[in-house]
Design an enzyme around this catalytic site. Structure first.
Site, PDB file in Angstrom:
ATOM      1  N   TYR A   1      -5.625  35.316  12.568  1.00  0.00           N
ATOM      2  CA  TYR A   1      -4.427  34.685  12.016  1.00  0.00           C
ATOM      3  C   TYR A   1      -3.417  35.718  11.508  1.00  0.00           C
ATOM      4  CZ  TYR A   1      -7.552  30.741  12.358  1.00  0.00           C
ATOM      5  OH  TYR A   1      -8.428  29.803  12.843  1.00  0.00           O
TER       6      TYR A   1
ATOM      7  N   ASP B   1      12.454  54.757  24.749  1.00  0.00           N
ATOM      8  CA  ASP B   1      13.018  55.858  25.535  1.00  0.00           C
ATOM      9  C   ASP B   1      12.386  56.026  26.916  1.00  0.00           C
ATOM     10  OD1 ASP B   1      14.675  56.431  23.407  1.00  0.00           O
ATOM     11  OD2 ASP B   1      13.366  57.986  22.590  1.00  0.00           O
TER      12      ASP B   1
ATOM     13  N   CYS C   1      28.253  50.425  35.981  1.00  0.00           N
ATOM     14  CA  CYS C   1      29.096  51.452  35.356  1.00  0.00           C
ATOM     15  C   CYS C   1      29.730  52.362  36.408  1.00  0.00           C
ATOM     16  CB  CYS C   1      28.276  52.284  34.374  1.00  0.00           C
ATOM     17  SG  CYS C   1      27.762  51.355  32.920  1.00  0.00           S
ATOM     18  N   GLU C   2      30.978  52.703  36.166  1.00  0.00           N
ATOM     19  CA  GLU C   2      31.703  53.553  37.111  1.00  0.00           C
ATOM     20  C   GLU C   2      31.233  55.008  37.051  1.00  0.00           C
ATOM     21  OE1 GLU C   2      33.742  49.885  37.142  1.00  0.00           O
ATOM     22  OE2 GLU C   2      33.113  51.057  35.407  1.00  0.00           O
TER      23      GLU C   2
ATOM     24  N   ARG D   1      43.807  55.858  42.565  1.00  0.00           N
ATOM     25  CA  ARG D   1      43.435  54.878  43.603  1.00  0.00           C
ATOM     26  C   ARG D   1      43.681  53.442  43.147  1.00  0.00           C
ATOM     27  NH1 ARG D   1      38.663  58.128  44.067  1.00  0.00           N
ATOM     28  NH2 ARG D   1      37.485  56.460  43.040  1.00  0.00           N
TER      29      ARG D   1
ATOM     30  N   ILE E   1      20.561  49.212  17.497  1.00  0.00           N
ATOM     31  CA  ILE E   1      20.510  47.836  17.993  1.00  0.00           C
ATOM     32  C   ILE E   1      19.603  47.747  19.219  1.00  0.00           C
ATOM     33  CG2 ILE E   1      22.505  48.017  19.554  1.00  0.00           C
ATOM     34  CD1 ILE E   1      23.291  45.197  18.663  1.00  0.00           C
ATOM     35  N   GLN E   2      19.465  48.866  19.943  1.00  0.00           N
ATOM     36  CA  GLN E   2      18.615  48.881  21.139  1.00  0.00           C
ATOM     37  C   GLN E   2      17.134  48.739  20.797  1.00  0.00           C
ATOM     38  OE1 GLN E   2      20.461  52.128  24.015  1.00  0.00           O
ATOM     39  NE2 GLN E   2      20.980  52.533  21.877  1.00  0.00           N
TER      40      GLN E   2
END
Length: 321
Positions: free
Chosen positions: A56, A129, A188-189, A213, A252-253
């Protein structure tokens, strides 16, 4: 034959640690063992913060983030006299073996207890990680990845609305698995990994070419500790003429309810650790490789095994930028 085991969590917390504790406790109880929880990691062990657990004690914890046992940094554990006292405390409770949930630093503590005092320890990889050798995934990594991707998705909404460049700093220290994976999943670029030398000028030139571009906004995912992201944001804005903001996801991760993958992985690893100890196998760490649970000599894992850098993943990410 062991009769009593203890479990502790050490180092940075990770979603799924509670599920791992539950896996250890209920598996051990099912085998007729007594189980003790050590509160606040190695520091709690040194301060004798040990309490017997029952089934418990781990009710309704599988869905909770963090670790109900608590965790703490304890650099004093490097002192041989401190380790000797900890081994003595374990034996004073009649504890025969120890399960340690944490990262490399936690493994080192387990290694020293095994080497110096012959105390059977099994390590479980608990860190967001994903930087522990001998396992494809650590407990907490998948949940942290989803948290990072959710944040990137939200940043893209506002970045596209304001034609803004957003920099997202993601945890991982010297391991960029979170950054690379979140970068791919979040579209992500640009992805900046700690395993590759960071070239600010090259990054800025890439952004300039994209704007020429016709690119109206962009997300840059970068692993922590590589550079001051707020300074980088100012430099990019000054050079390319687009508003640029940096967001540090930070701790926060580490929080939040663990995803299904982490709950299952942690539960399996916890049960596997108990099986190893029942077989008399102390001094090991548990991992998952090719979907199968495995164990390695903890000394070998720390000293000789290398985590595999996801170079092929980064190559894919670069092609998709």
């Amino acid at each position: 034959m062991i009769k009593k085991i203890a479990v502790l969590t050490s180092g940075g917390d990770a979603p799924g640690m509670n599920a791992a504790i539950r896996g250890v406790v209920r598996s051990a109880l099912a085998e007729g063992l007594e189980v003790f929880g050590i509160y606040d990691g190695y520091q709690g062990l040194y301060n004798n913060k040990i309490k017997q657990l029952n089934r418990y004690s781990v009710s309704d914890v599988i869905n909770r983030g963090g670790t109900f046992l608590g965790s703490a940094r304890f650099p004093e554990f490097k002192d041989p006299n401190v380790r000797a006292k900890c081994a003595e405390i374990l034996r004073s409770h009649g504890i025969d073996a120890l399960v340690v949930i944490g990262g490399d630093g936690s493994y080192m503590g387990a290694k020293l207890l095994t080497e110096e005092h012959g105390f059977p320890c099994v390590g479980l990889p608990g860190t967001i990680d994903n930087d522990v050798a001998g396992t494809d995934y650590t407990i907490g990594y998948q949940t942290a990845l989803q948290t990072a991707v959710d944040a990137i998705d939200r940043l893209r909404d506002t970045s596209s609305s304001h034609q803004r460049i957003s920099i997202v700093e993601i945890m991982g220290r010297h391991c960029s698995d979170l950054t690379i994976s979140a970068g791919i999943a979040g579209g992500c670029e640009y992805i900046v990994a700690s395993e590759i030398e960071f070239n600010r000028e090259e990054l800025i030139q890439q952004i300039e070419r994209s704007i020429i571009r016709g690119k109206r906004h962009a997300i840059i995912a970068i692993t922590e500790l590589l550079t001051d992201v707020h300074s980088l944001a100012k430099e990019i804005e000054a050079r390319v003429g687009h508003e640029t903001r940096a967001t540090v996801l930070g701790h926060i991760q580490r929080g939040g309810s663990p995803c299904a993958f982490d709950r299952i992985l942690a539960s399996r690893m916890g049960a596997y650790a108990v099986d190893l100890l029942l077989q008399g196998k102390g001094g090991y760490c548990v991992g998952i490789q090719n979907e199968q649970l495995v164990h390695h000599d903890i000394i070998d894992a720390i000293n000789n095994m290398q985590r595999v850098f996801k170079a092929d993943w980064l190559k894919v990410a670069k092609r998709l930028e």
